[in-house]
Write a protein that holds these residues in place. Sequence first.
Motif, PDB file in Angstrom:
ATOM      1  N   LEU A 115       0.815  -1.211   0.000  1.00 41.66           N
ATOM      2  CA  LEU A 115       0.000   0.000   0.000  1.00 41.66           C
ATOM      3  C   LEU A 115       0.847   1.258   0.000  1.00 41.66           C
ATOM      4  O   LEU A 115       2.027   1.244   0.397  1.00 41.66           O
ATOM      5  N   ALA A 116       0.217   2.360  -0.421  1.00 35.91           N
ATOM      6  CA  ALA A 116       0.896   3.653  -0.421  1.00 35.91           C
ATOM      7  C   ALA A 116       1.300   4.040   1.002  1.00 35.91           C
ATOM      8  O   ALA A 116       0.659   3.651   1.975  1.00 35.91           O
ATOM      9  N   ALA A 117       2.363   4.824   1.082  1.00 34.63           N
ATOM     10  CA  ALA A 117       2.819   5.290   2.385  1.00 34.63           C
ATOM     11  C   ALA A 117       1.827   6.270   3.000  1.00 34.63           C
ATOM     12  O   ALA A 117       1.586   6.243   4.222  1.00 34.63           O
ATOM     13  N   GLU A 118       1.242   7.121   2.183  1.00 39.23           N
ATOM     14  CA  GLU A 118       0.388   8.195   2.684  1.00 39.23           C
ATOM     15  C   GLU A 118      -0.980   8.166   1.994  1.00 39.23           C
ATOM     16  O   GLU A 118      -1.159   7.558   0.946  1.00 39.23           O
ATOM     17  N   SER A 119      -1.913   8.888   2.581  1.00 40.61           N
ATOM     18  CA  SER A 119      -3.217   9.054   1.941  1.00 40.61           C
ATOM     19  C   SER A 119      -3.106  10.131   0.867  1.00 40.61           C
ATOM     20  O   SER A 119      -2.143  10.907   0.843  1.00 40.61           O
ATOM     21  N   PRO A 120      -4.080  10.208  -0.047  1.00 39.69           N
ATOM     22  CA  PRO A 120      -4.044  11.278  -1.058  1.00 39.69           C
ATOM     23  C   PRO A 120      -4.059  12.660  -0.400  1.00 39.69           C
ATOM     24  O   PRO A 120      -4.492  12.827   0.738  1.00 39.69           O
ATOM     25  N   ALA A 121      -3.583  13.669  -1.142  1.00 38.53           N
ATOM     26  CA  ALA A 121      -3.562  15.042  -0.646  1.00 38.53           C
ATOM     27  C   ALA A 121      -4.984  15.482  -0.249  1.00 38.53           C
ATOM     28  O   ALA A 121      -5.966  14.966  -0.783  1.00 38.53           O
ATOM     29  N   PRO A 122      -5.081  16.424   0.692  1.00 40.48           N
ATOM     30  CA  PRO A 122      -4.013  17.208   1.314  1.00 40.48           C
ATOM     31  C   PRO A 122      -3.304  16.436   2.431  1.00 40.48           C
ATOM     32  O   PRO A 122      -3.836  15.472   2.956  1.00 40.48           O
ATOM     33  N   PRO A 143      -4.732   2.410  -4.346  1.00 41.03           N
ATOM     34  CA  PRO A 143      -4.135   2.228  -3.015  1.00 41.03           C
ATOM     35  C   PRO A 143      -2.768   1.550  -3.017  1.00 41.03           C
ATOM     36  O   PRO A 143      -1.991   1.730  -2.087  1.00 41.03           O
ATOM     37  N   HIS A 144      -2.448   0.785  -4.069  1.00 42.84           N
ATOM     38  CA  HIS A 144      -1.199   0.022  -4.079  1.00 42.84           C
ATOM     39  C   HIS A 144      -0.073   0.761  -4.798  1.00 42.84           C
ATOM     40  O   HIS A 144      -0.291   1.471  -5.776  1.00 42.84           O
ATOM     41  N   ARG A 145       1.128   0.569  -4.269  1.00 41.03           N
ATOM     42  CA  ARG A 145       2.339   1.062  -4.923  1.00 41.03           C
ATOM     43  C   ARG A 145       3.256  -0.077  -5.339  1.00 41.03           C
ATOM     44  O   ARG A 145       4.160   0.101  -6.147  1.00 41.03           O
ATOM     45  N   HIS A 146       3.053  -1.259  -4.769  1.00 36.02           N
ATOM     46  CA  HIS A 146       3.895  -2.420  -5.039  1.00 36.02           C
ATOM     47  C   HIS A 146       3.035  -3.676  -5.007  1.00 36.02           C
ATOM     48  O   HIS A 146       1.951  -3.680  -4.398  1.00 36.02           O
ATOM     49  N   PRO A 147       3.493  -4.772  -5.623  1.00 36.28           N
ATOM     50  CA  PRO A 147       2.775  -6.035  -5.496  1.00 36.28           C
ATOM     51  C   PRO A 147       2.688  -6.463  -4.034  1.00 36.28           C
ATOM     52  O   PRO A 147       3.630  -6.270  -3.258  1.00 36.28           O
ATOM     53  N   VAL A 148       1.578  -7.051  -3.657  1.00 37.99           N
ATOM     54  CA  VAL A 148       1.362  -7.470  -2.274  1.00 37.99           C
ATOM     55  C   VAL A 148       2.405  -8.508  -1.867  1.00 37.99           C
ATOM     56  O   VAL A 148       2.661  -9.478  -2.589  1.00 37.99           O
ATOM     57  N   GLY A 149       3.029  -8.282  -0.722  1.00 37.20           N
ATOM     58  CA  GLY A 149       3.954  -9.247  -0.145  1.00 37.20           C
ATOM     59  C   GLY A 149       5.348  -9.265  -0.718  1.00 37.20           C
ATOM     60  O   GLY A 149       6.186 -10.050  -0.276  1.00 37.20           O
ATOM     61  N   ARG A 150       5.648  -8.385  -1.676  1.00 41.85           N
ATOM     62  CA  ARG A 150       6.934  -8.462  -2.363  1.00 41.85           C
ATOM     63  C   ARG A 150       8.045  -7.672  -1.680  1.00 41.85           C
ATOM     64  O   ARG A 150       9.221  -8.025  -1.777  1.00 41.85           O
ATOM     65  N   ARG A 151       7.697  -6.564  -1.002  1.00 35.37           N
ATOM     66  CA  ARG A 151       8.745  -5.737  -0.410  1.00 35.37           C
ATOM     67  C   ARG A 151       8.188  -4.941   0.763  1.00 35.37           C
ATOM     68  O   ARG A 151       6.980  -4.759   0.896  1.00 35.37           O
ATOM     69  N   PHE A 152       9.081  -4.485   1.602  1.00 31.08           N
ATOM     70  CA  PHE A 152       8.717  -3.605   2.706  1.00 31.08           C
ATOM     71  C   PHE A 152       8.513  -2.190   2.168  1.00 31.08           C
ATOM     72  O   PHE A 152       9.362  -1.648   1.468  1.00 31.08           O
ATOM     73  N   HIS A 153       7.355  -1.624   2.468  1.00 28.95           N
ATOM     74  CA  HIS A 153       7.080  -0.239   2.103  1.00 28.95           C
ATOM     75  C   HIS A 153       6.208   0.338   3.221  1.00 28.95           C
ATOM     76  O   HIS A 153       5.026   0.014   3.337  1.00 28.95           O
ATOM     77  N   TYR A 154       6.819   1.177   4.049  1.00 30.31           N
ATOM     78  CA  TYR A 154       6.136   1.701   5.234  1.00 30.31           C
ATOM     79  C   TYR A 154       4.838   2.372   4.830  1.00 30.31           C
ATOM     80  O   TYR A 154       4.818   3.226   3.933  1.00 30.31           O
ATOM     81  N   SER A 155       3.742   1.997   5.504  1.00 31.73           N
ATOM     82  CA  SER A 155       2.424   2.454   5.062  1.00 31.73           C
ATOM     83  C   SER A 155       1.557   2.897   6.230  1.00 31.73           C
ATOM     84  O   SER A 155       1.131   2.076   7.047  1.00 31.73           O
ATOM     85  N   ASN A 156       1.294   4.187   6.299  1.00 32.58           N
ATOM     86  CA  ASN A 156       0.330   4.698   7.269  1.00 32.58           C
ATOM     87  C   ASN A 156      -1.079   4.226   6.932  1.00 32.58           C
ATOM     88  O   ASN A 156      -1.881   3.954   7.821  1.00 32.58           O
ATOM     89  N   THR A 157      -1.378   4.132   5.639  1.00 33.31           N
ATOM     90  CA  THR A 157      -2.718   3.703   5.247  1.00 33.31           C
ATOM     91  C   THR A 157      -2.974   2.254   5.653  1.00 33.31           C
ATOM     92  O   THR A 157      -4.114   1.878   5.967  1.00 33.31           O
ATOM     93  N   GLY A 158      -1.938   1.419   5.663  1.00 29.77           N
ATOM     94  CA  GLY A 158      -2.104   0.040   6.100  1.00 29.77           C
ATOM     95  C   GLY A 158      -2.564  -0.051   7.540  1.00 29.77           C
ATOM     96  O   GLY A 158      -3.403  -0.881   7.904  1.00 29.77           O
TER      97      GLY A 158
END
Length: 462
Positions: A115-122, A143-158
Amino acid sequence: MTTPQEELLPATRRALLHRIAVAQAEGRAPSMVAAVVRGGRTVWTGARTSVEGHAPDENTQYRVGSITKTFTAVLVLRLRDEGVLDLGDPLEKHLPGTGAGEATIAELLAHTGGLAAESPAPWWERTPGSLRPELADVLGEQPHRHPVGRRFHYSNTGYTLLGALVEELRGAPWEEVLRREVLEPLSLHRTSGDPQAPHAGGWAVHPWADVMLPEPIEHLGRMAPAGQLWSTTGDLSRFAAFLAGGDDRVLSAKSLLEMRTPAAPAEAADVAAGVAYGLGMQLQQRDGRFLVGHNGSVPGFLASLTISVEDDVAAVVLVNCTSGPVASNVAADLVHIVAEAEPRIPEPWRPLPEVDRSVLELVGQWYWGTQAFALRLVAGGGLSLDSLSGNGRLGARFRANGGGMWTGLDGYFAGESLRAVRRPDGSVDHLDLGSFVFTRQPYDEGASVPGGVDPEGWRGIS
């Protein structure tokens, strides 16, 4: 003569004060408050401030940002331990219709849900949560920036999704569940979603001039499970003691160990820095120590909760500025100061109260092929297996399952089964560890070695 566990030596206390004084002065922070925990108790507190007569103390609230995520993770692990969910469940099973339900609960906890690190603007940290009333407003159209389970991507939305999961399964708001299930049992009475006096104000310090600007303080709404909480060094010290040792009213020591175990594939830069992530906890190798905990930042505040479980020392650092001191470095240094100056005094050695003779006959030297290992009996009926040459698969520990079976707890053999294979007369032929055969002698001709042993035996060169 020994120093009482609850006291620190004067030189140690001065070194701790010096560290936060340097950090506050060089980082140009309006205020900094810190605490050190040892043996489950706060043994030192310190504060530095730019305002005369208004020094914060262990009861002054600061915003702690993403330390909130560890609280949310504890709530999720409680649901798992109660059998309400499994960490391998896709989110969709319990919270349908989010558009991000393919990720498992464990992947969301470990920031591997893609998932994305942040929510959409603002910018969500400086705007009212009322701008994002629904999960769809938090996740956005993609909502996604990477394939599920493939890499660490810090996500506030998660963690927003995890908070929504708690609300769905408990049938109550996230903060209400948190207070009932974690804050009240642990006596964290000064931890809350909204600030309660006395509390620090959040400030931005100009990067090129010694002037300040107040930061807005917003309720994060749906994003609250990712970074809403306010707390104190007193409360976070008690929380640190819980994270290190557990409390069966809230979460067992076994589940907390699971939270402190790496769960996310590390990026190359993280491996080089000795950084990893567990289930709601940040993990780091620093100065030869394994540190766990979490850092936090929101506009106007910086925070760090850092624990060395092996040293039985934890530190909390809270600062009220947007940038400046690196709170995580200060907290790690406070742990290092105490652990080095006053190392933990080990418990006295005591013999086991009883021992199973059929297990005792297994201890000693074994060989996997030509590599020598030592099998030792440890407290609780467990075993440890260590290489004697310094090579190979090191440091395996095993939990007894009964019936002559053990399960690996860490390293290469984590989850693998160890058993003693006996001959018809009851004597031990070999150890079977995940199909690997360990014999009393290198390629013991009297044991059942896969592939057999050359009948001419060992030989030199003629």
